[in-house]
Design an enzyme around this catalytic site. Structure first.
Site, short mmCIF file in Angstrom:
data_model
loop_
_atom_site.label_atom_id
_atom_site.label_comp_id
_atom_site.label_asym_id
_atom_site.label_seq_id
_atom_site.Cartn_x
_atom_site.Cartn_y
_atom_site.Cartn_z
CD GLU A 141 -9.25 -89.95 17.54
OE1 GLU A 141 -8.30 -89.57 16.83
OE2 GLU A 141 -10.33 -90.37 17.08
NE ARG A 173 -6.89 -87.23 15.87
CZ ARG A 173 -7.91 -86.60 15.30
NH1 ARG A 173 -7.80 -85.36 14.95
NH2 ARG A 173 -9.05 -87.22 15.11
CG ASP A 187 -11.27 -97.86 11.31
OD1 ASP A 187 -11.06 -98.13 12.49
OD2 ASP A 187 -11.59 -96.73 10.90
CD GLU A 201 -10.70 -92.11 6.46
OE1 GLU A 201 -11.36 -91.24 5.85
OE2 GLU A 201 -10.32 -91.97 7.64
C1 DMJ Z 1 -8.05 -90.31 11.43
O1 DMJ Z 1 -7.86 -89.77 12.70
C2 DMJ Z 1 -7.43 -91.67 11.34
O2 DMJ Z 1 -7.27 -92.00 10.02
C3 DMJ Z 1 -8.25 -92.72 12.01
O3 DMJ Z 1 -7.72 -94.01 11.85
C4 DMJ Z 1 -9.65 -92.71 11.49
N1 DMJ Z 1 -10.23 -91.43 11.36
C5 DMJ Z 1 -9.49 -90.25 11.09
C6 DMJ Z 1 -9.69 -89.64 9.72
O4 DMJ Z 1 -10.88 -89.83 9.12
#
Ligand code: DMJ
Length: 641
Positions: free
Chosen positions: A266, A270, A399, A533
């Site tokens: 994260e 971010r 993912d 998404e």
């Molecule tokens: C985000 O922090 C990013 O897109 C991550 O890859 C997956 N989840 C969240 C948003 O839903």
């Protein structure tokens, strides 16, 4: 009463000594003559000692300071041409003797002057009150802190900055589209202004309680996640005052030396992603410097027997560990597999191959491993290097690993063929084993669990529609049309998951079971937390097809967010998308500003804003430029050369 003057060797008059504490001047007045005499004796002994020390101390001119850039080191300086065999023994005659005397006299005078100055300063200090002395110490401390900060801001070695094309503009010609774009910008202002007002410096905002919020992914830190995540969105929307406020906060407050255990993934997507994008867009060095400082703090997470990083690391101690719930202490594919883009950029910008090597090591290790049915399981044990539970998903836990394989290739100007091959192999296996069509004709991506396919698709997996479209060009056996079509089918399914709810917002996950199609069944899966998404997929498909349905679907989502998630203190997630009277979860996620609103804004912008042949978006929607490395090298990186 007058104090006798002291006549030292130099014959210069030293002012009377003030020996008593300043707050009790009457003590000085009551000193008897004999006491003064003793004190004077002590002082002259001290001065004699100082002079003596000068002759016994080693010759400091034999040491020379070298500034090596990173740190100062003291290196003994030896002149090989003079008496090297017996250094320290020199016989001096003739003109040299005269020069030597002069030099000695000069040094004596200097010592006398320094000495007098020191006495003078000591005397002055003793006249001051405690408070004044304290204030002086504080000023000195501040000076040191300031100097350290300046040192921290030391510029990194310059590297050629990639051509930054399309970092502003994007005005659509159509009036209606322009108005929609303006509306999205207004939503961004509302989200930002309220965070600015009620949550400033906290990681996120509680828009109903109107106070700061945080979750365990940021540990117990207050690192202004929303500020860092939102910067590039503010920039492309032309909200430059707001961007400036964010920059100022980062300059003055963003500090990573905190005793806090954070999620490596994260923080990477971010913070490092956000800071790098802000750097590339604005050219402000501070963002690059902060990104590198933070990356250094994440490196200890890679100290595992296999080099597969821990999920969490304590930024201060560097101690890492994994989430308790993750298959017997495993690391997670979507976490350790979603570092590549940022780490390659870090090596590019610093000239330090360490970041590149860490992520390439992960890739090499994964390449060597057996994969059941060609699928990558979500869990890998960092101690043993073995897979954990056989669970494969294109949604949560898996993912962005697939996304980063494709984007590693795109970011390398399509020269990282190894990454492209891994992506192609992976999606072939996914298509074969996980992608199915429902009875009603909806294409969905299920999850492989304990040897069978679960017909459930997460909101997170909806990003894959965009990924398939993005990867269409360059696919094997010229299956570009097929993958673009597959992306469009996923977009349609995800739109259905929104359309079949009361709020026209999608649930966290939805089932395909008998008569149930694209609908959440369990209460715990009915929430919408402002996720991006589905809108991300609409945007990619819009860019590749210009089919107006994607703008239409994006606008439906924007209106629903405005109607059901907007509150006076910002935007909130909702707990049940099937209930027409929404209950708010009271969290404004940082990704709402980083991703959801950015993708919406891009959807209503013209294609010249952040064109996809020059920019690659990390998984948190932070745009990083394609590295055209034909004429330059990325240290230690033959693969992307
Ligand atoms: C985000 O922090 C990013 O897109 C991550 O890859 C997956 N989840 C969240 C948003 O839903």
């Amino acid at each position: 009463m007058t104090t006798p003057a002291l006549l030292p060797l130099s014959g210069r008059r030293i002012p009377p000594l003030n020996l008593g504490p300043p707050s009790f001047p009457h003590h000085r007045a009551t000193l008897r003559l004999s006491e003064k005499f003793i004190l004077l004796l002590i002082l002259s002994a001290f001065i004699t000692l100082c002079f003596g020390a000068f002759f016994f101390l080693p010759d400091s001119s034999k040491h020379k300071r070298f500034d090596l850039g990173l740190e100062d080191v003291l290196i003994p300086h030896v002149d090989a041409s003079k008496g090297a065999k017996n250094p320290g023994v020199f016989l001096i005659h003739g003109p040299d003797e005269h020069r030597h005397r002069e030099e000695e006299e000069r040094l004596r005078n200097k010592i006398r002057a320094d000495h007098e100055k020191a006495l003078e300063e000591a005397k002055e200090k003793l006249k001051k009150s405690r408070e004044e002395i304290r204030a002086e110490i504080q000023t000195e401390k501040n000076k040191v802190v300031q100097e350290m900060k300046t040192k921290e801001k030391k510029p990194l070695p310059p590297v050629p900055i990639p051509n930054l094309i399309g970092i502003n503009g994007g005005d659509p010609e159509d009036n209606d589209i322009r108005k929609k774009r303006e509306k999205i910008k207004e939503m961004m202002k509302h989200a930002w202004d309220n965070y600015r007002m009620y949550g400033w410096g906290h990681n996120e905002l509680r828009p109903i309680a109107k106070k700061g919020h945080s979750t365990n992914i940021f540990g117990n830190s207050q690192m202004g996640a929303t500020i860092v995540d939102a910067l590039d969105t503010l920039y492309i929307m032309g909200l430059h005052d707001e961007f400036g406020d964010g920059q100022k906060w980062i300059e003055e407050n963003l500090d990573f030396s905190v005793n806090s255990e954070v999620s490596v993934f994260e923080v990477n997507i971010r913070f490092i992603g956000g800071l790098l994008a802000a750097y590339y867009l604005s050219g402000e060095e501070i963002f690059k410097i902060k990104a590198v400082q933070l990356a250094e703090k994440l490196l200890p997470a890679f100290n595992t027997p296999t080099g597969i990083p821990w999920a969490m690391v304590n930024l201060k101690s560097g101690v890492g560990r994994n989430w308790g719930w993750a298959s017997a202490g495993s690391s997670i594919l979507a976490e350790f597999g979603t570092l590549h883009m940022e780490f390659v950029h870090l090596s590019y910008l610093t000239g330090d191959p360490v970041y590149y090597k860490k992520v390439m090591h992960i890739r090499k290790l994964l390449q060597k491993m057996d994969r059941p049915n060609g699928l990558y399981p979500n869990y890998l044990n960092p101690r043993t290097g073995r897979w954990g539970q056989y669970h494969t998903s294109v949604g949560g836990l898996g993912d962005s690993f697939y996304e980063y394989l494709l984007k590693a290739w795109l970011m390398s100007d399509k020269t990282d063929h190894e990454a492209r091959k891994m992506y192609d192999d992976a999606i072939e296996a996914i298509e074969k084993h996980l992608i199915k069509k429902s009875r009603g004709g909806l294409t969905f991506i299920g999850e492989w669990k304990n040897g069978h396919l679960e017909k459930k698709m997460g909101h997170l997996a909806c990003f894959a529609g965009g990924m398939f479209a993005l990867g269409a060009d360059g696919s094997r056996m010229d299956k570009a049309g097929h993958y673009l079509e597959l992306g469009a089918e996923i977009a349609r399914t995800c739109h259905e998951s929104y359309d079949r709810t009361a709020l026209k917002l999608g649930p966290e996950s939805f089932k395909f079971d008998g008569a149930v199609e694209a609908v959440a069944v369990r209460q715990a899966e009915k929430y919408y937390i402002l996720r991006p998404e589905v809108i991300e997929t609409y945007w990619y498909l819009w860019r590749f097809t210009h089919d107006p349905r994607y703008r239409q679907w994006g606008w439906e989502a924007a209106l629903a967010i405005e109607k059901y998630c907007r509150v006076s203190g910002g935007f909130s997630g909702v707990k049940d998308v099937y209930s027409s009277t929404p209950t708010h979860d009271d969290v404004q996620q940082s990704f709402f500003l980083a991703e959801t609103l950015k993708y919406l804004y891009l959807l209503f912008s013209s294609d010249d804003l952040l064109p996809l042949d020059h920019w690659v978006f990390n998984t948190e929607a932070h745009p990083l430029p394609v590295l055209h490395l034909a004429n330059t090298t990325l240290s230690g990186n033959p693969a992307v050369r």
